[in-house]
Design a protein around this motif. Structure first.
Motif: not given
Length: 380
Positions: A215-226, A241-247
């Motif tokens: 899943l790691a390579p897709y995390i940035k894209d997932i939250f960008k989409l959301l 970015p801080g909230l993305i890391k938190k969730y």
């Protein structure tokens, strides 16, 4: 109900009071089988600025209510001023969140008055809620479906809350609905054909990870989409970015990757995303929201244990791909995975009742709308 006892409302300042606040809902509804508690440690940390990046744009206050002369709290409420949301939506609103109280209008009135006065002192002219720090937080007061099991990501409250809100002068702002989706006996041929057609026609690729590390390579894209897909939904603010890391840190250890579905276009840009989880209700309820001493183990194992219930958490499609059938692709894959695991039905999270696109996702299924929750609003 009106009690003759005097109500004292205190601002939460000490660690002991923060613990009482974080535990209140779990303990208040401990004997109710339909109430799924929050993870108490997460709730405690949520109101510590160093542990919650939302404090970059939020200001909060917490209150506990007591009957005079008694040590056990009889209610709680938090106030949140989300400066980013107020700027985005051009409002001056204070949010209320984490609200619970005994069936006594003296208690509910004292709690809401405390947050309303705090909001006014900060220049706010409206109050809305229950709504949290961002769209990933819990929102919406239950007003129908009290006899149905909740979810880890939703709020449970007693039926009398609605009457209290109306008595206090609050009115409907928006409603969310929740649905039970009955799983078919086998994959739906019509939906599968549509899925295959969409993938071929638009040169899309469906990605179905099998391991968490994938899943790691897709995390940035997932939250960008959301951030993009949910941009116009009620009360949303951009996830920093801080909230993305938190969730990410909160959810990654609980995710069963078999229920993560991604769609990419021919330019390797994310186009759609879906996330579901086998229900963790039993694991969370068993330990009443506590991770220690053994709750953490049960919670880690829950996504892989056999259950009849699948909780649907997130579905998002990039705006340029709306109404092109991508949700059918995601749901076809999700259904196939669920059936192979013996899932009997799925529970949706809260869906805005006017969001016709998300409501249309369920046209292939036998669906029961069985819960409704409300965000209230009031001028102050």
């Amino acid at each position: 109900m009106k009690n003759t006892k005097r109500v004292i409302v205190k601002e939460v300042v000490s660690a002991k009071e923060r613990r009482a606040f974080a535990c209140f809902n779990a303990d208040f509804y401990a004997d109710n089988p339909n109430a799924i508690p929050d993870i108490v440690s997460d709730e405690y940390d949520t109101f510590i600025p160093k542990k919650n990046p939302a404090y970059e744009f939020c200001e909060t206050i917490q209150f506990l209510a007591y009957y005079e002369g008694e040590k056990k709290p009889v209610g709680r409420i938090a106030g949140i001023i989300n400066k980013a949301a107020n700027e985005k939506w051009e409002r001056s609103r204070v949010r209320f969140s984490r609200v619970d109280f005994v069936d006594d209008t003296s208690v509910s009135q004292a709690l809401f008055t405390a947050v309303e006065e705090w909001g006014k002192s900060k220049g706010m002219n409206q109050i809305q809620g229950p709504i949290g720090f961002c769209d990933m937080d819990q929102e919406g007061m239950l007003i129908e479906g009290y006899d149905k099991p909740g979810m880890l990501i939703t709020i449970y409250n007693a039926p009398y809350y609605k009457e209290h809100m109306e008595t206090l002068g609050y009115t409907k702002s928006v409603d969310w609905v929740e649905k039970r989706i009955m799983m078919p006996e086998k994959p739906l041929e019509k939906m599968n054909k549509l899925s295959q057609m969409v993938l071929k026609k638009f040169k899309l690729t469906l990605i179905e990870p099998k391991k968490r590390k994938q899943l790691a390579p897709y995390i940035k894209d997932i939250f960008k989409l959301l951030n993009v897909a949910y941009e116009d939904l009620y009360g949303t603010v951009e996830l920093t970015p801080g909230l993305i890391k938190k969730y990410y840190d909160q959810f990654i250890i609980l995710v069963n990757p078999n229920y993560v579905k991604l769609i990419y276009d021919e330019n390797n840009e994310i186009a759609g995303f879906g996330l579901a989880m086998p229900s963790m209700n039993n694991a969370v309820k068993k330990h009443n929201g506590r991770l220690l001493p053994f709750g953490f183990i049960d919670l880690l194992l829950a996504p892989y244990r056999k259950t009849e219930v699948l909780d649907l958490y997130l579905v998002g499609v990039m705006p340029k791909w709306k109404d092109k059938g991508l949700t059918a692709v995601l749901m076809d894959s999700m259904v196939t995975t669920a059936l192979s695991a013996g899932i009997k039905y799925a529970e949706t999270g809260p869906e805005l009742e006017e969001n016709k696109q998300v409501q249309a996702m369920w046209k292939f299924f036998d669906v029961e709308e069985h819960k409704r929750r409300r965000c209230w609003i009031k001028d102050i």
